[in-house]
Enzyme design. Structure first.
Site, mmCIF file in Angstrom:
data_model
loop_
_atom_site.group_PDB
_atom_site.id
_atom_site.type_symbol
_atom_site.label_atom_id
_atom_site.label_comp_id
_atom_site.label_asym_id
_atom_site.label_seq_id
_atom_site.Cartn_x
_atom_site.Cartn_y
_atom_site.Cartn_z
ATOM 1 N N CYS A 130 125.439 80.818 -28.516
ATOM 2 C CA CYS A 130 126.018 81.376 -29.727
ATOM 3 C C CYS A 130 127.523 81.107 -29.718
ATOM 4 O O CYS A 130 128.195 81.369 -28.727
ATOM 5 C CB CYS A 130 125.740 82.873 -29.753
ATOM 6 N N CYS A 153 115.362 74.176 -28.517
ATOM 7 C CA CYS A 153 114.313 74.933 -27.845
ATOM 8 C C CYS A 153 114.913 76.277 -27.451
ATOM 9 O O CYS A 153 115.717 76.350 -26.537
ATOM 10 C CB CYS A 153 113.866 74.131 -26.631
HETATM 11 ZN ZN LIG Z 1 126.092 85.878 -30.344
#
Ligand SMILES: [Zn+2]
Length: 164
Positions: A130, A153
């Site tokens: 992220c 994935c």
């Molecule tokens: Zn995050």
């Protein structure tokens, strides 16, 4: 014999120092750094926010068992958010059935993930996380479907599905 050994060492030293320089920038960290000041949390803070299973994936770059996530079969329209900071990472429009047992996508939402190379399985793989909190999501491979040819994935535990 001694001469032979000395010569070998002389050859090895420069090779080792070259390898060190090459591999240094690719060193694997326990997890990636958050880009957002607000999400630069300590290990303790993360442990308090996440279940042990999710902590293991997001903060220790763990991998869940194949076919263990219910998100693997999620086919409804919606968005997959980071389980760490809730940033939207993938649209259901980019999801496909890869048959691998992990939720797979051919494209992330623009700017939502960042990548680095890891050598956990010796062969280099491209890890992605992220872009906001640095939480590990999965690995990206070049055997995905069109139009990108990419296969993201993803660990299901690293995601939260938000129904449209
Ligand atoms: Zn995050």
């Amino acid at each position: 014999m001694n001469q032979f050994l000395t010569r070998r060492i002389f050859i090895l030293i420069p090779i080792m120092s070259i390898l060190k320089v090459i591999f240094k920038p690719l060193k694997v960290f326990a997890s990636s750094f958050a880009s957002d000041e607000e999400w630069k949390l300590s290990q303790e803070e993360w442990k308090n926010r996440l279940s042990p299973e999710v902590y293991y994936i997001l903060r220790e770059e763990g991998t869940e068992r194949a076919f263990s996530s219910s998100l693997n079969n999620e086919k409804r329209k919606g968005t997959f958010h980071c389980a760490g900071c809730d940033l939207p990472l993938f649209s259901s429009d980019a999801k496909f059935d890869s048959g691998t047992g992990w939720p797979s996508f051919w494209e992330p939402i623009q700017g939502s993930v960042a990548t680095k190379v890891d050598f956990k399985l010796i062969v280099p793989r491209t890890e992605y996380h992220c872009s906001r909190c640095g939480g590990h999501q999965g690995h990206v491979f070049n055997d995905g479907p069109r139009p990108t040819g990419k296969r993201y994935c993803n660990n299901g535990l690293a995601l939260k599905f938000v129904l449209e």
